[in-house]
Design an enzyme around this catalytic site. Structure first.
Site, mmCIF file in Angstrom:
data_model
loop_
_atom_site.group_PDB
_atom_site.id
_atom_site.type_symbol
_atom_site.label_atom_id
_atom_site.label_comp_id
_atom_site.label_asym_id
_atom_site.label_seq_id
_atom_site.Cartn_x
_atom_site.Cartn_y
_atom_site.Cartn_z
ATOM 1 N N ASN A 55 1.049 -1.385 -0.072
ATOM 2 C CA ASN A 55 -0.075 0.069 -0.054
ATOM 3 C C ASN A 55 0.867 1.121 0.026
ATOM 4 O O ASN A 55 0.657 2.276 -0.782
ATOM 5 C CB ASN A 55 -1.012 -0.100 1.246
ATOM 6 N N ARG A 379 -9.634 -5.012 -14.126
ATOM 7 C CA ARG A 379 -8.677 -5.745 -13.701
ATOM 8 C C ARG A 379 -8.877 -7.279 -13.737
ATOM 9 O O ARG A 379 -10.039 -7.604 -13.296
ATOM 10 C CB ARG A 379 -8.236 -5.455 -12.060
ATOM 11 N N ARG A 409 -4.496 1.479 -13.639
ATOM 12 C CA ARG A 409 -3.119 1.743 -13.090
ATOM 13 C C ARG A 409 -2.479 0.361 -12.777
ATOM 14 O O ARG A 409 -3.052 -0.366 -12.014
ATOM 15 C CB ARG A 409 -2.957 2.829 -11.945
ATOM 16 N N HIS A 439 -14.254 2.279 -15.204
ATOM 17 C CA HIS A 439 -14.314 1.613 -14.078
ATOM 18 C C HIS A 439 -15.661 0.651 -13.899
ATOM 19 O O HIS A 439 -15.634 -0.278 -12.811
ATOM 20 C CB HIS A 439 -14.022 2.522 -12.887
ATOM 21 N N TYR A 472 -11.744 -10.246 -1.896
ATOM 22 C CA TYR A 472 -12.265 -9.038 -1.629
ATOM 23 C C TYR A 472 -13.959 -9.282 -1.466
ATOM 24 O O TYR A 472 -14.670 -10.280 -2.187
ATOM 25 C CB TYR A 472 -12.455 -8.528 -3.268
ATOM 26 N N ARG A 568 -14.158 2.083 4.262
ATOM 27 C CA ARG A 568 -12.937 1.434 4.650
ATOM 28 C C ARG A 568 -11.768 2.371 4.711
ATOM 29 O O ARG A 568 -10.988 1.999 5.512
ATOM 30 C CB ARG A 568 -12.759 0.465 3.522
ATOM 31 N N HIS A 596 -15.062 -4.138 -0.141
ATOM 32 C CA HIS A 596 -14.699 -3.466 -1.538
ATOM 33 C C HIS A 596 -16.226 -3.202 -2.101
ATOM 34 O O HIS A 596 -16.215 -2.462 -2.961
ATOM 35 C CB HIS A 596 -14.089 -4.515 -2.352
#
Length: 706
Positions: A55, A379, A409, A439, A472, A568, A596
């Site tokens: 992170n 992703r 990214r 997204h 997730y 979160r 998530h």
């Protein structure tokens, strides 16, 4: 701070907002606290140490790099919390130094604990003679041929050192009449970071960099070594892509990925006792200041702990397995086609398996009744079965349209490979809308059924990635609701450029209308609220940063609406301000699964509306991304989501409450801890055992044990 009346409210007051970057660091601090908790099994604690490191790397590559760009550009504007970029950088540095020192100390304590269970990670200062002999032989036979020692001579000709790779810096003693010489050895990335030592009394490991530092003399034979240090460079990865000027977006993205390798250094991690000669060279060579140097104490780059965590054995030091269950809404049906034709299907991952979604796409690829498949991919996993199914569908003659988001990214290179493979298979591949990231998570399958065309849709809060779907916590919806499927069809036409954004029946889309829709829903809740029947807003999201949404929530709280936020990570809103946000409760939950999902609940005067979304309440999501917000129409699913939210807000095992001073405090209960994730799993496992098609959540109180 207090706000005594609505007329006195100044919602632009910087004291009302928590700085975005410091809020993120607070989130990573909570990740670190999971590694420090004695009630978390040791192997799981190692995971949180590794996650903290990963992170922080991304934070520096993107967020700190962005702040440095602002400073270098002379931008002096303040953020909503009243801080300039310079002030934010200094605050970030001080907080990071505190956290990384605690991180190193936690790792030291945890490694000592693991020795009691037969797992040893040995520091080179503790090696005995037999171990040193083995290590020396191993170095000469396995490592020495891989090394590329680089002499430091002309700074202009010194080669580029890769981002985030460890390097060994060697300072050679000065010879008579000569200056000290420097040498750099890149630590090979093709070799594991942990090397096993022969032993019959447990598992003994040493780090690769310790071996290289110990055996440095074998590299510089005949020369005297003054010091051996380790360092690691973090580079700016916040590359801006000018799509309007790009002739070929795919080639432009490839160039941007390559450009990252040459970007400026934003952080240098360096041995705490590094020689002054080596440190001065690093400062000059990479054009960084002392404020960008971060000392290394203990093992550097603890992402490497994933190597040990991923090994078998030591099962008693892990959380017990929670096998994903067959989704309750699919129980009793032979196929998703049958289930979705009967009712909307909700999937709650990872408690319920993601595999039915993957199998559905595979089945659609082979089903002669399926005419077309359209899907967004943001992703995906390295060996994605979804990609393989889409390739098969195209080769089978179906119309397959795939939006591959090249600008996801750190996934750019992988997505470029997927895009080319899909094109080679005959898929129509699009790269999104200029200036925006796509997204949204959407799948549309068009099927001939009963002599007519029928559309099925899967919408979700998470990616089409079967790997992350195991760790997730996300929610998906499968439906053949005509209005929603029509909207999703129009959304794909928007992506392919066939049509412009027009009116929607059920979908709300960013960047055109999602923020305004959220503001309207909050305003409606204010109007429906009364002292006798106060309104209720419940939101579960990853981040809350958008200033206009924060201000709307402040107004709602001041009007008496009860607001419960499960955020979160980043949260820039301050709860508990008298007369303004005293009706706002904010919690953050960290547990074995990464929270998530995005859920938005509005009581609406006793007629609740519940929405799922791919979007967080952040400026980037609402202004620079294509996102979807979609309603849950079926009453039992709305009730299920409402109960899920209430269970989260009842958590006293892994929840942190945000206070008005911006500090998070761990929640405790005299009645014993309630662990929301365990509650969800127990109920879903029970429901799967009874083969129920539907069920409702009720909080289950945990005994605090695994």
């Amino acid at each position: 701070m207090t706000a005594t009346s609505k007329t006195q409210l100044n919602l632009d007051d910087s004291r009302l907002y928590i700085n975005r970057e410091l809020s993120w660091l607070s989130f990573n601090e909570r990740v670190l606290e999971m590694a420090r908790r004695e009630d978390v099994p040791p192997m799981e604690r190692m995971k949180f140490l590794a996650i903290f490191s990963s992170n922080l790397d991304e934070f520096f590559m993107i967020r700190v790099a962005g702040l440095m760009q602002r400073v270098q550009a002379g931008i002096q504007t303040k953020d909503p919390s009243g801080l300039t970029a310079d002030e934010q950088l200094e605050a970030v540095r001080q907080k990071t130094l505190t956290l990384t020192a605690r991180h190193a100390e936690t790792a030291k304590t945890l490694l000592a604990l693991l020795q009691k269970h037969g797992l040893y990670i040995l520091n080179r200062k503790t090696w005995n003679s037999d171990q040193r002999r083995f290590i020396r032989d191993y170095f000469q036979s396995h490592l020495l041929p891989l090394l590329t020692p680089i002499a430091v001579t002309d700074p202009q000709s010194f080669p580029l050192l890769p981002n985030l790779q460890l390097h060994i810096g060697i300072t050679l003693s000065a010879q008579a009449g000569e200056e000290k010489q420097l040498m750099v050895i890149p630590v090979p990335t093709i070799v594991p970071r942990f090397i096993g030592l022969p032993s019959k009394e447990g598992e003994f490991w040493v780090t690769l960099e310790d071996i290289l530092m110990e055996c440095a003399g074998l590299v510089v034979q005949g020369k005297s070594i003054e010091s051996v240090d380790v360092f690691r460079i973090t580079r700016d990865a916040d590359v801006k892509i000018q799509e309007e000027e790009a002739g070929d977006l795919l080639e432009t993205i490839e160039a941007a990925v390559l450009e990252r390798r040459h970007r400026q250094a934003v952080r240098v991690e360096l041995s705490a006792d590094c020689s002054s000669t080596m440190q001065n060279w690093i400062l000059a060579q990479f054009q960084v200041g002392p404020q960008q140097i971060y000392p290394i104490a203990g093992i550097p780059d603890l992402r490497c702990l994933w190597e040990l965590v991923g090994r078998g054995g030591f099962e008693s030091l892990r959380w017990p397995d929670w096998p994903a269950q067959h989704p309750a809404d699919l129980a009793g049906y032979e196929s998703i086609w049958d289930a979705a034709s009967d009712h909307d299907v909700m999937l709650f991952h990872p408690y319920e398996s993601f595999e039915p979604v993957v199998e559905w796409i595979r089945a659609a690829a082979e089903d002669p009744s399926v005419l077309a498949i359209k899907q967004t991919l943001y992703r995906t996993s390295p060996e994605s079965p979804v990609i393989s199914a889409l390739e098969q569908a195209a080769r089978s003659g179906k119309e397959v349209t795939v939006l591959v988001e090249l600008k996801a990214r750190f996934e750019e290179a992988r997505n470029i490979r997927w895009a080319r493979r899909l094109e080679d298979a005959g898929c129509y591949v699009i790269y999104g809308v200029a200036g925006l990231k796509t997204h949204a998570k959407a799948l549309l399958i068009i099927r001939r059924q009963g002599g007519r065309i029928k559309r099925y849709v899967h919408l979700a809060t998470g990616n089409y990635n079967e790997k992350t779907a195991r760790i997730y916590s996300d929610i998906g919806l499968i439906t053949c609701d005509p209005q929603l499927t029509s909207d999703v069809g129009a959304f794909f036409n928007l992506l392919t450029g066939f049509s412009e954004s027009v009116g929607w029946s059920k979908l709300t889309i960013a960047p055109t209308s999602l923020r305004q829709r959220m503001l309207d829903l909050i305003e409606r809740e204010i109007k429906a609220s009364s002292p006798d029947h106060p309104g209720l807003i419940m939101i579960k999201a990853n981040s809350l940063e958008d200033i206009r949404v924060c201000q709307a929530l402040y107004r709602a709280s001041a009007a008496g609406v009860r607001i419960k936020l499960n955020i979160r990570g980043i949260c820039c809103l301050r709860p508990g301000i008298k007369g303004l946000s005293e009706h706002i409760e904010i919690v953050s939950i960290l547990d074995r699964y990464l929270e998530h999902a995005r859920i938005y609940y509005f009581d609406n005067g006793g007629h609740p509306e519940v929405y799922l979304s791919s979007a967080d309440m952040m400026g980037r999501n609402l202004d620079r991304r294509l996102e979807l917000l979609f309603p849950i129409a079926q009453p039992d699913l709305r009730q299920r989501l409402s109960s899920i939210l209430e269970t989260y807000f009842s958590d006293t095992a892994n929840a942190w409450r945000l206070c008005s001073d911006g500090v998070y405090k761990r929640m405790v209960s005299k009645e014993g801890p309630l662990r929301s994730q365990q509650s969800f799993y127990q109920q879903i496992a029970d429901a799967a055992g009874f083969q129920k098609a539907r069920f409702r959540f009720r909080p289950i109180r945990s005994n605090g044990k695994q």
